[in-house]
Design a protein around this motif. Structure first.
Motif, PDB file in Angstrom:
ATOM      1  N   ARG B 231      -9.728 -12.814 -11.566  1.00 52.46           N
ATOM      2  CA  ARG B 231      -9.796 -11.848 -12.671  1.00 52.46           C
ATOM      3  C   ARG B 231     -10.342 -10.509 -12.204  1.00 52.46           C
ATOM      4  NH1 ARG B 231     -12.837 -15.624 -16.160  1.00 52.46           N
ATOM      5  NH2 ARG B 231     -11.232 -17.059 -16.851  1.00 52.46           N
ATOM      6  N   GLN B 232     -11.451 -10.597 -11.470  1.00 52.24           N
ATOM      7  CA  GLN B 232     -12.091  -9.362 -10.997  1.00 52.24           C
ATOM      8  C   GLN B 232     -11.148  -8.551 -10.122  1.00 52.24           C
ATOM      9  OE1 GLN B 232     -14.890  -7.996 -11.840  1.00 52.24           O
ATOM     10  NE2 GLN B 232     -15.202  -9.671 -13.292  1.00 52.24           N
ATOM     11  N   ARG B 233     -10.497  -9.272  -9.201  1.00 55.29           N
ATOM     12  CA  ARG B 233      -9.631  -8.541  -8.272  1.00 55.29           C
ATOM     13  C   ARG B 233      -8.443  -7.919  -8.997  1.00 55.29           C
ATOM     14  NH1 ARG B 233      -9.503 -11.809  -2.524  1.00 55.29           N
ATOM     15  NH2 ARG B 233     -11.721 -12.294  -2.512  1.00 55.29           N
ATOM     16  N   LEU B 234      -7.919  -8.627 -10.001  1.00 57.50           N
ATOM     17  CA  LEU B 234      -6.803  -8.054 -10.751  1.00 57.50           C
ATOM     18  C   LEU B 234      -7.269  -6.856 -11.550  1.00 57.50           C
ATOM     19  CD1 LEU B 234      -4.935 -11.226 -12.022  1.00 57.50           C
ATOM     20  CD2 LEU B 234      -4.169  -9.622 -10.288  1.00 57.50           C
ATOM     21  N   LYS B 235      -8.486  -6.941 -12.061  1.00 55.33           N
ATOM     22  CA  LYS B 235      -9.031  -5.845 -12.853  1.00 55.33           C
ATOM     23  C   LYS B 235      -9.195  -4.586 -12.009  1.00 55.33           C
ATOM     24  CE  LYS B 235     -12.257  -6.836 -16.200  1.00 55.33           C
ATOM     25  NZ  LYS B 235     -13.650  -7.186 -16.546  1.00 55.33           N
ATOM     26  N   ARG B 236      -9.505  -4.807 -10.747  1.00 57.19           N
ATOM     27  CA  ARG B 236      -9.749  -3.683  -9.856  1.00 57.19           C
ATOM     28  C   ARG B 236      -8.486  -2.866  -9.558  1.00 57.19           C
ATOM     29  NH1 ARG B 236     -12.017  -6.214  -4.903  1.00 57.19           N
ATOM     30  NH2 ARG B 236     -13.214  -7.581  -6.249  1.00 57.19           N
ATOM     31  N   ILE B 237      -7.322  -3.489  -9.783  1.00 53.95           N
ATOM     32  CA  ILE B 237      -6.073  -2.825  -9.413  1.00 53.95           C
ATOM     33  C   ILE B 237      -5.852  -1.603 -10.294  1.00 53.95           C
ATOM     34  CG2 ILE B 237      -3.575  -3.059  -9.293  1.00 53.95           C
ATOM     35  CD1 ILE B 237      -3.959  -5.971  -8.674  1.00 53.95           C
ATOM     36  N   ASP B 238      -5.625  -0.478  -9.659  1.00 55.97           N
ATOM     37  CA  ASP B 238      -5.337   0.749 -10.383  1.00 55.97           C
ATOM     38  C   ASP B 238      -4.134   1.361  -9.695  1.00 55.97           C
ATOM     39  OD1 ASP B 238      -5.343   3.065 -11.811  1.00 55.97           O
ATOM     40  OD2 ASP B 238      -6.940   3.999 -10.645  1.00 55.97           O
ATOM     41  N   ILE B 239      -2.968   1.111 -10.243  1.00 55.83           N
ATOM     42  CA  ILE B 239      -1.761   1.486  -9.525  1.00 55.83           C
ATOM     43  C   ILE B 239      -0.733   1.930 -10.536  1.00 55.83           C
ATOM     44  CG2 ILE B 239      -0.683  -0.800  -9.579  1.00 55.83           C
ATOM     45  CD1 ILE B 239       0.173  -0.348  -6.702  1.00 55.83           C
ATOM     46  N   ASP B 240       0.209   2.759 -10.096  1.00 53.60           N
ATOM     47  CA  ASP B 240       1.204   3.238 -11.053  1.00 53.60           C
ATOM     48  C   ASP B 240       2.245   2.181 -11.368  1.00 53.60           C
ATOM     49  OD1 ASP B 240       2.193   3.325  -8.537  1.00 53.60           O
ATOM     50  OD2 ASP B 240       3.238   5.228  -8.753  1.00 53.60           O
ATOM     51  N   GLY B 241       2.622   1.410 -10.342  1.00 57.99           N
ATOM     52  CA  GLY B 241       3.675   0.451 -10.646  1.00 57.99           C
ATOM     53  C   GLY B 241       3.598  -0.823  -9.838  1.00 57.99           C
ATOM     54  N   VAL B 242       4.006  -1.926 -10.435  1.00 63.33           N
ATOM     55  CA  VAL B 242       4.088  -3.207  -9.750  1.00 63.33           C
ATOM     56  C   VAL B 242       5.517  -3.701  -9.905  1.00 63.33           C
ATOM     57  CG1 VAL B 242       3.337  -5.598  -9.751  1.00 63.33           C
ATOM     58  CG2 VAL B 242       1.685  -3.785 -10.206  1.00 63.33           C
ATOM     59  N   LEU B 243       6.212  -3.841  -8.796  1.00 60.75           N
ATOM     60  CA  LEU B 243       7.609  -4.239  -8.887  1.00 60.75           C
ATOM     61  C   LEU B 243       7.841  -5.655  -8.400  1.00 60.75           C
ATOM     62  CD1 LEU B 243       9.242  -0.920  -7.691  1.00 60.75           C
ATOM     63  CD2 LEU B 243       9.011  -1.777 -10.006  1.00 60.75           C
ATOM     64  N   GLU B 244       6.860  -6.188  -7.665  1.00 64.53           N
ATOM     65  CA  GLU B 244       7.049  -7.542  -7.137  1.00 64.53           C
ATOM     66  C   GLU B 244       5.681  -8.156  -6.930  1.00 64.53           C
ATOM     67  OE1 GLU B 244       8.611 -10.905  -4.941  1.00 64.53           O
ATOM     68  OE2 GLU B 244       7.010  -9.620  -4.248  1.00 64.53           O
ATOM     69  N   GLY B 245       5.660  -9.481  -6.833  1.00 63.15           N
ATOM     70  CA  GLY B 245       4.394 -10.148  -6.584  1.00 63.15           C
ATOM     71  C   GLY B 245       3.728  -9.656  -5.312  1.00 63.15           C
ATOM     72  N   GLY B 246       4.540  -9.213  -4.367  1.00 65.07           N
ATOM     73  CA  GLY B 246       4.007  -8.706  -3.103  1.00 65.07           C
ATOM     74  C   GLY B 246       3.060  -7.537  -3.321  1.00 65.07           C
ATOM     75  N   ASN B 247       3.364  -6.686  -4.324  1.00 63.63           N
ATOM     76  CA  ASN B 247       2.484  -5.549  -4.608  1.00 63.63           C
ATOM     77  C   ASN B 247       1.109  -6.038  -5.010  1.00 63.63           C
ATOM     78  OD1 ASN B 247       5.253  -3.824  -6.193  1.00 63.63           O
ATOM     79  ND2 ASN B 247       4.649  -3.925  -4.058  1.00 63.63           N
ATOM     80  N   ILE B 248       1.087  -7.057  -5.889  1.00 65.40           N
ATOM     81  CA  ILE B 248      -0.186  -7.611  -6.328  1.00 65.40           C
ATOM     82  C   ILE B 248      -0.889  -8.278  -5.146  1.00 65.40           C
ATOM     83  CG2 ILE B 248      -1.241  -9.341  -7.829  1.00 65.40           C
ATOM     84  CD1 ILE B 248      -0.254  -7.241  -9.542  1.00 65.40           C
ATOM     85  N   GLU B 249      -0.082  -9.058  -4.383  1.00 64.89           N
ATOM     86  CA  GLU B 249      -0.641  -9.803  -3.255  1.00 64.89           C
ATOM     87  C   GLU B 249      -1.406  -8.879  -2.313  1.00 64.89           C
ATOM     88  OE1 GLU B 249       2.191 -12.114  -1.005  1.00 64.89           O
ATOM     89  OE2 GLU B 249       0.931 -12.037   0.774  1.00 64.89           O
TER      90      GLU B 249
END
Lengths: 358, 532
Positions: B231-249
């Motif tokens: 949860r924490q790590r996902l919350k930290r994400i500040d990005i304009d776009g996510v197009l694939e799981g790889g971006n999150i990974e």
């Protein structure tokens, strides 16, 4: 990343300077057979190299050189070669008889310490290594692995005890035993195993022939293969029988008889009768034959043992045996003891098979 | 020496984010005038042509002006016809809406409660919500004189059917794979685990893409701390776009610069389900069939679902084969280089002679030869992958001929090297997970350089460094090399070998701590005489 580069770049740029010499396989001359002789007060070396070409046509090159030391032989050969000489693929080392009689401990320890020379390198004694190699080379066929294959094949079928650089140096430096090496001769057809050459420490003392070698094998480790031929006479008829030794068990016993020590060697041989004259009766004569062969082998073995004693060599390693049985036994004691050791060989032959038809 | 200087960290100043409508409209409330609202929407969206607006009037006497706004292609137009326009325009028209209701603010509630036959309705009061809904594919319904609107969830767009897995296919086992719709994907997993303990948290990531990301775990089996960490790590994400799981990974993984994957990805629902039941946490990302599973361990990348569906002997042996292939893919060319350039005494004589004869005409050192071949192969592989499908076979024929025979005939490379490179490349495709193959393919070149410079010594040092690196990695708090290092005897049943199912009585130790027991099935056996 930069931190990683800071480590990796110096390693590749600087350390490669100190790294070992590159020896790409097609840029070196690989000795496959090396022969050493003693001629005119000097070492004489003969080496055979395979020359390869992209079309897989194998040819061989032969180089000889002379020097005061064994190692320099290779250096002088290097002067004659277009590529650096390497001993890493040396499979066979031939020692001329003259050199063997003079002593080869220096040569062997030099080779043994060289990490590129395999401990499994085969060594054999020949009458004249240079002559043999030149003759083989002139015939232009099967030089490279030929001799080492002959030796290996004979070891596998137990015509010869297993010997190589390692066993030789081990036996040489161990006070309780003396080394032995196969002895090779050459006839018109081929190179041939012709018994064993026996050493005293590092000097060739004597040789024994193939029939002796069979007995030697029995006494040494107990063999599992081997052909023994014996004459047989019964009911006024004479003939020869061949016995194939299938399994031999050797049991040694140490006894003390007064001052001296006695070693009893008990050989239990299981064999198969291979060839016998037509008049031979398998039902009746086998018992007689067994007795006969037992006596024969025992006598032969005793002969061999006294022969070793007479020559003051101990290729069967009785010194090591005594060392393992007696506390605080040492070389000095053994030197005194060996001539006074008495032996007794008991043989138990069991012929249980005569082929497919009983 | 600029090379050795510390890299200065550069910071970009954040300019006004004009693209982000959300920022601009944050506090804008809907206006009462429909015309004004329509104007605002059109302006904000730049009069985009796929924005469909339809104005109409309802009520007896046609006095109330309304409008529906939706994006073409994102919305189920049949639903709009049937449940929005039809009811509002024909049925409400005939209903006698009392004048005073029409005037008052109750109109909104009356319409909402009586007129719209759609279950998913949201009230919207500000433009931020409006655009959020509109761009998700909802239908926005605005009424003149009301300062709020409705958003109908009738979004529907064309999507791929649930089909066979493309990258992770197996022979025996379920043949369905995720598609690009996060809800379908979640349903595929839900269909497998029918437990109320299967919990799901959904959120939107990406300022522009607003991609749905779902975290799924088994409550009571998954480690709560790990869930919190995700949860924490996902919350930290500040990005304009996510197009694939790889971006999150990439944004949440451990061991940032490591070539080894520390997040597992799969397109197979059964793998996700198995992972969840072991206490792992699944991260679904909308728009991709590849969903993530954490924590990921080294051994996990050598396991296929088929290992568990076949009998354990086959599972274990094939798994051992994969570990063998790992070392082959990693070390085969470097060992070949080391042998031929430094350690000729280690090659059996007949082989050496034939290798030397092959090399005789080759002008390059073994290292250059190997790099040449490896790079050529990588190029062919990449070309075969990127080529338009129709040209693919042509490339592979040319590639095979070039690599296979011509290069040898022309004396560019030796035949032995071709064999080594082919074996290596085939071995690197054995891994069930593509990511591990990528890591191995990269590190291989480093090992080749080490072998060419230092021989076996270099390879040994490289291997030591590799093991140190692998042991230093962690994935969401779990040591990457476990259960091998740290060695956990209980977990060996599913590491190098796969023991029979009835032996796998406990879940992996480091992944969950609380609910360790997995099953109590005894070993199957014929009925015993003293039983009942």
């Amino acid at each position: 990343m930069l931190r990683l580069l800071r480590i990796v770049v110096p390693i590749f740029l600087l350390l490669t300077g100190c790294a070992l010499q590159q020896k790409t396989i097609d840029d070196i001359q690989l000795i496959q057979v090396l022969g050493y002789d003693w001629k005119d007060g000097e070492y004489r070396g003969t080496a055979i190299f395979p020359m390869y070409s992209p079309d897989k046509q194998e040819t061989f090159r032969l180089l000889t050189s002379s020097s005061k030391t064994g190692r320099e032989i290779l250096a002088i050969m290097n002067n004659k070669s277009d590529k650096p000489i390497e001993v890493g693929q040396m499979r066979t080392l031939l020692i001329g008889e003259a050199l063997a009689e003079k002593g080869i401990s220096t040569l062997m320890s030099t080779l043994y310490r060289n990490s590129n020379v395999g401990n499994m390198t085969k060594i054999a004694v020949v009458e004249d290594a240079e002559h043999m190699l030149i003759e083989r080379w002139k015939k232009k066929s099967s030089v490279d692995l030929y001799i080492s294959n002959i030796l290996r094949q004979n070891e596998d079928t137990e015509n010869l005890p297993i010997t190589n650089l390692h066993t030789f140096t081990y036996q040489m430096w161990d006070w309780g035993e003396d080394p032995y090496l196969p002895y090779l001769t050459m006839d018109e057809q081929a190179v041939k195993v012709d018994g064993l050459a026996l050493f005293d420490h590092d000097k060739l003392v004597t040789k024994i022939d193939e029939r002796d070698t069979f007995i030697f094998m029995l006494l040494n480790k107990g063999s599992e293969e081997g052909i023994y031929e014996s004459s047989f006479s019964a009911r006024g008829k004479k003939g020869n029988v061949v016995i194939h030794d299938i399994a031999t068990k050797k049991i040694m016993k140490l006894q003390k008889e007064g001052e001296h020590r006695k070693i009893t060697i008990h050989l239990k041989i299981k064999g198969e009768i291979k060839e016998y004259p037509t008049w031979f009766d398998l039902q009746k004569d086998v018992g007689v034959l067994e007795k006969n062969v037992e006596k024969h082998i025992s006598n032969h073995a005793m002969e061999l043992l006294t022969f070793f004693q007479k020559k003051n060599i101990d290729p069967l390693g009785f010194g090591s045996y005594l060392d393992s049985k007696i506390r605080h036994y040492d070389e000095k004691q053994y030197k005194k003891d060996y001539q006074n050791l008495t032996f007794d060989v008991k043989t138990d032959v069991d012929i249980f098979h005569s082929g497919v038809i009983e | 020496m600029g090379f050795f200087k510390k890299n200065k960290t550069r910071r970009f100043s954040r300019g006004p984010d004009n693209l982000d409508a959300e920022q601009r409209n944050k506090n804008d409330q809907l206006k009462t005038s429909l015309a004004e609202n329509m104007m605002y929407i059109k302006n904000t969206l730049g009069n985009s042509d796929d924005v469909q607006t339809r104005q109409f009037e309802i009520g007896k006497g046609l006095t109330i002006k309304c409008a529906v706004i939706y994006m073409k292609g994102l919305t189920d137009e049949a639903a709009i016809q049937d449940f929005v326009l039809k009811t509002l325009m024909t049925e409400v028209k005939n209903t006698d809406l009392e004048q005073k209701i029409v005037e008052g603010p109750q109109l909104f509630d009356v319409l909402k409660n009586l007129a719209v036959t759609i279950s998913d309705i949201q009230d919207i009061t500000d433009y931020q919500k409006l655009f959020e809904g509109l761009l998700l594919g909802n239908v926005i319904y605005l009424i003149d004189g009301q300062d709020k609107g409705m958003s109908f969830g009738v979004n529907k767009w064309d999507e791929r059917q649930v089909s066979e897995p493309i990258a992770q296919s197996i022979v025996r086992g379920p043949q369905d794979a995720f598609n690009e719709n996060i809800l379908t994907n979640i349903a595929l997993v839900r269909r497998r685990i029918k437990s109320p303990a299967l919990w799901l948290e959904m959120k939107k990531i990406g300022k522009l893409t607003k991609t749905s990301v779902a975290v799924m775990y088994m409550k009571g089996i998954a480690n709560d701390k790990t869930v919190e960490e995700v949860r924490q790590r996902l919350k930290r994400i500040d990005i304009d776009g996510v197009l694939e799981g790889g971006n999150i990974e990439e944004l949440i993984r451990d061991g940032g610069k490591s070539p080894f994957p520390t997040v597992f990805n799969t397109e197979r629902p059964d793998v996700i389900a198995a992972g969840l039941m072991e206490g792992r946490i699944a991260i679904f990302v909308d728009g991709t069939p590849f969903n993530l599973l954490v924590p990921a361990l080294f051994v996990q990348f050598f396991q296929t679902p088929e290992d568990y569906y076949n009998r354990s002997y086959m599972g274990s042996l094939i798994r051992l084969l994969r570990y063998g292939a790992f070392f082959m893919a990693l070390l085969a060319p470097s060992i070949y280089i080391a042998l031929t350039t430094f350690h000729q005494e280690m090659i059996p004589t007949p082989l050496l002679l034939s290798l030397a004869a092959q090399r005789e005409g080759v002008p390059f050192p073994a290292f250059v030869e190997a790099v040449l071949m490896e790079v050529t192969f990588e190029i062919i592989r990449e070309a075969g992958l990127r080529m338009p499908r129709a040209i693919g076979p042509a490339v592979s024929i040319v590639g095979t001929l070039v690599i296979g025979t011509s290069a040898v005939d022309a004396g560019m490379v030796s035949a032995g090297m071709v064999i080594v490179v082919s074996i290596t490349e085939i071995a690197s495709f054995v891994f069930p997970n593509y990511e591990m193959g990528i890591a191995v393919r990269m590190i291989r070149f480093l090992f080749m350089a080490l072998a060419a410079s230092f021989g076996f010594f270099g390879i040994s040092v490289g291997l030591i460094a590799l093991v140190l690196h692998l042991c230093s990695l962690r994935s969401f708090g779990v040591p990457y090399m476990s259960p091998l290092a740290p060695f956990i005897p209980a977990d060996q049943k599913d590491a190098l070998f796969r023991l029979p199912k009835w032996k796998m009585s406990s879940r992996p130790r480091l992944i969950n701590q609380e609910n360790v027991e997995r099953e109590q099935t005894p070993q199957p056996r014929p009925p015993q005489p003293n039983e009942n």
